[in-house]
Design a protein around this motif. Structure first.
Motif, PDB file in Angstrom:
ATOM      1  N   GLU A 278      47.980 -10.941  12.585  1.00 57.84           N
ATOM      2  CA  GLU A 278      46.529 -11.075  12.773  1.00 57.84           C
ATOM      3  C   GLU A 278      45.798 -10.847  11.441  1.00 57.84           C
ATOM      4  OE1 GLU A 278      43.161  -8.615  15.233  1.00 57.84           O
ATOM      5  OE2 GLU A 278      45.061  -8.948  16.289  1.00 57.84           O
ATOM      6  N   ALA A 279      46.248  -9.839  10.696  1.00 60.23           N
ATOM      7  CA  ALA A 279      45.626  -9.529   9.402  1.00 60.23           C
ATOM      8  C   ALA A 279      45.844 -10.663   8.404  1.00 60.23           C
ATOM      9  CB  ALA A 279      46.196  -8.220   8.859  1.00 60.23           C
TER      10      ALA A 279
ATOM     11  N   ASP B  38      44.795  -9.784   1.818  1.00 63.25           N
ATOM     12  CA  ASP B  38      45.569 -10.062   0.611  1.00 63.25           C
ATOM     13  C   ASP B  38      46.936  -9.373   0.631  1.00 63.25           C
ATOM     14  OD1 ASP B  38      43.423 -11.403  -1.302  1.00 63.25           O
ATOM     15  OD2 ASP B  38      42.432  -9.753  -0.281  1.00 63.25           O
ATOM     16  N   PHE B  39      46.970  -8.182   1.225  1.00 64.14           N
ATOM     17  CA  PHE B  39      48.213  -7.405   1.284  1.00 64.14           C
ATOM     18  C   PHE B  39      48.367  -6.837   2.692  1.00 64.14           C
ATOM     19  CE2 PHE B  39      46.109  -6.835  -2.850  1.00 64.14           C
ATOM     20  CZ  PHE B  39      47.001  -7.521  -3.672  1.00 64.14           C
ATOM     21  N   VAL B  40      49.531  -7.006   3.267  1.00 66.17           N
ATOM     22  CA  VAL B  40      49.777  -6.563   4.640  1.00 66.17           C
ATOM     23  C   VAL B  40      51.129  -5.864   4.705  1.00 66.17           C
ATOM     24  CG1 VAL B  40      50.114  -7.339   7.011  1.00 66.17           C
ATOM     25  CG2 VAL B  40      48.392  -8.447   5.600  1.00 66.17           C
ATOM     26  N   GLY B  41      51.180  -4.734   5.403  1.00 64.28           N
ATOM     27  CA  GLY B  41      52.449  -4.045   5.539  1.00 64.28           C
ATOM     28  C   GLY B  41      52.316  -2.792   6.382  1.00 64.28           C
ATOM     29  N   GLY B  42      53.417  -2.100   6.526  1.00 64.44           N
ATOM     30  CA  GLY B  42      53.443  -0.853   7.290  1.00 64.44           C
ATOM     31  C   GLY B  42      53.930   0.277   6.407  1.00 64.44           C
TER      32      GLY B  42
ATOM     33  N   ILE C  70      42.367  -1.182   5.231  1.00 65.20           N
ATOM     34  CA  ILE C  70      42.146  -1.139   6.679  1.00 65.20           C
ATOM     35  C   ILE C  70      43.446  -0.682   7.334  1.00 65.20           C
ATOM     36  CG2 ILE C  70      41.699  -2.577   8.723  1.00 65.20           C
ATOM     37  CD1 ILE C  70      40.100  -4.430   6.651  1.00 65.20           C
ATOM     38  N   ALA C  71      43.342   0.168   8.343  1.00 66.86           N
ATOM     39  CA  ALA C  71      44.536   0.641   9.051  1.00 66.86           C
ATOM     40  C   ALA C  71      44.284   0.648  10.549  1.00 66.86           C
ATOM     41  CB  ALA C  71      44.920   2.045   8.580  1.00 66.86           C
ATOM     42  N   THR C  72      45.317   0.367  11.326  1.00 68.99           N
ATOM     43  CA  THR C  72      45.195   0.477  12.776  1.00 68.99           C
ATOM     44  C   THR C  72      45.342   1.954  13.161  1.00 68.99           C
ATOM     45  OG1 THR C  72      47.554  -0.069  12.932  1.00 68.99           O
ATOM     46  CG2 THR C  72      45.975  -1.865  13.326  1.00 68.99           C
TER      47      THR C  72
ATOM     48  N   ALA D  89      43.634  -4.805   1.791  1.00 74.22           N
ATOM     49  CA  ALA D  89      44.983  -4.419   2.212  1.00 74.22           C
ATOM     50  C   ALA D  89      44.920  -3.889   3.644  1.00 74.22           C
ATOM     51  CB  ALA D  89      45.549  -3.346   1.278  1.00 74.22           C
ATOM     52  N   VAL D  90      45.923  -4.208   4.429  1.00 77.83           N
ATOM     53  CA  VAL D  90      45.965  -3.768   5.826  1.00 77.83           C
ATOM     54  C   VAL D  90      47.304  -3.085   6.115  1.00 77.83           C
ATOM     55  CG1 VAL D  90      45.918  -4.485   8.240  1.00 77.83           C
ATOM     56  CG2 VAL D  90      44.413  -5.614   6.588  1.00 77.83           C
ATOM     57  N   ILE D  91      47.216  -1.877   6.684  1.00 71.63           N
ATOM     58  CA  ILE D  91      48.413  -1.155   7.130  1.00 71.63           C
ATOM     59  C   ILE D  91      48.444  -1.204   8.650  1.00 71.63           C
ATOM     60  CG2 ILE D  91      49.549   1.095   7.251  1.00 71.63           C
ATOM     61  CD1 ILE D  91      48.372   1.696   4.469  1.00 71.63           C
ATOM     62  N   ALA D  92      49.449  -1.855   9.180  1.00 67.39           N
ATOM     63  CA  ALA D  92      49.539  -2.052  10.633  1.00 67.39           C
ATOM     64  C   ALA D  92      51.010  -2.272  10.995  1.00 67.39           C
ATOM     65  CB  ALA D  92      48.688  -3.253  11.046  1.00 67.39           C
ATOM     66  N   GLN D  93      51.244  -2.621  12.242  1.00 62.76           N
ATOM     67  CA  GLN D  93      52.601  -2.952  12.673  1.00 62.76           C
ATOM     68  C   GLN D  93      52.545  -4.002  13.782  1.00 62.76           C
ATOM     69  OE1 GLN D  93      54.483   0.633  14.121  1.00 62.76           O
ATOM     70  NE2 GLN D  93      52.794   1.169  15.471  1.00 62.76           N
TER      71      GLN D  93
END
Length: 241
Positions: A90-91, A97-101, A119-121, A80-84
């Motif tokens: 890119e993620a 598998d999971f992407v969001g903010g 993973i987080a930015t 899972a990736v937390i970004a904006q």
């Protein structure tokens, strides 16, 4: 009260001498032989336990790091990736598998934890920090030291999918980490084990005094552990390319 083991466990135990330490390649072979004897109805995880001469309550004796194992872990890692902004795309392109903010943060706050790595930015960590009570006890909190707080989300996702292992010394001074499955052949398990050992050696903290590694053992998750000759393992790990 001593734990009573079943017949399968005792049959596997008969294959080893508990008073002896084994060269690491022989220890890996014994783990495979014990798994053949116990014939569990699932593909057991093989784990390495390394007892270190450190006291992690002191910051200069904390051992922590991560390493990508050459043969992975034999499982599909959910990332899972937390970004904006552009980092979300890119993620996705890297295979997350999971992407969001904010939406993903809220979902986790509500109890959703269907992922293995988060993973987080860096620009999102102010908000992700609120999840510490949920993620911390489960070992899921993103951390710059393990490469899970980064703007290079593509690399972080690919490393996680490839079998990156994060390791951290426990209060008792032991590092426990998976190195694959019993279905792996001996060569793959050995190379994964030596890669992890090399990373633990490289993570030796400034406050560690005397002999850094005290003992080492390898086991499948439900079978007996095999004690490893630490000097043999260290020499072989240090000679890895």
């Amino acid at each position: 009260m001593a734990k009573k083991h079943g017949k399968k466990y005792m049959n596997a135990l008969a294959l080893i001498d508990r008073t002896k330490t084994y060269p690491i390649d022989e220890a890996v072979s014994l783990v495979k032989k014990m798994a053949d004897v116990t014939k569990r109805n699932f593909d057991q995880t093989v784990e390495l336990a390394v007892r270190l001469n450190v006291d992690p309550k002191y910051q200069d004796q904390m051992v922590r790091g991560s390493v990508v194992l050459p043969h992975g872990l034999g499982k599909d890692v959910k990332v899972a990736v937390i970004a904006q902004g552009e980092k979300l795309n890119e993620a996705k392109e890297a295979g997350a598998d999971f992407v969001g903010g904010d939406d993903l943060i809220q979902k986790i706050q509500q109890g959703w934890l269907d992922f293995d790595v988060l993973i987080a930015t860096p620009d999102m960590m102010g908000k992700v920090g609120r999840l510490g009570r949920i993620l911390g006890p489960r070992g899921l909190m993103p951390n710059p030291k393990t490469g899970t707080v980064t703007f290079d989300v593509a690399k972080a996702v690919k490393d996680a999918k490839a079998g990156k292992v994060d390791f951290k010394v426990e209060k008792a001074g032991i590092v426990h980490a998976p190195i694959g499955k019993v279905s792996f052949d001996e060569k793959k398990l050995l190379e994964n084990a030596l890669t992890l050992i090399k990373a633990i050696l490289a993570a030796k903290p400034s406050g560690a005094k005397g002999q850094y590694v005290k003992s080492m053992a390898i086991s499948a998750s439900m079978d007996p552990g095999v004690k490893i000759d630490i000097f043999d393992a260290i020499n072989k790990a240090q000679s890895l390319e």
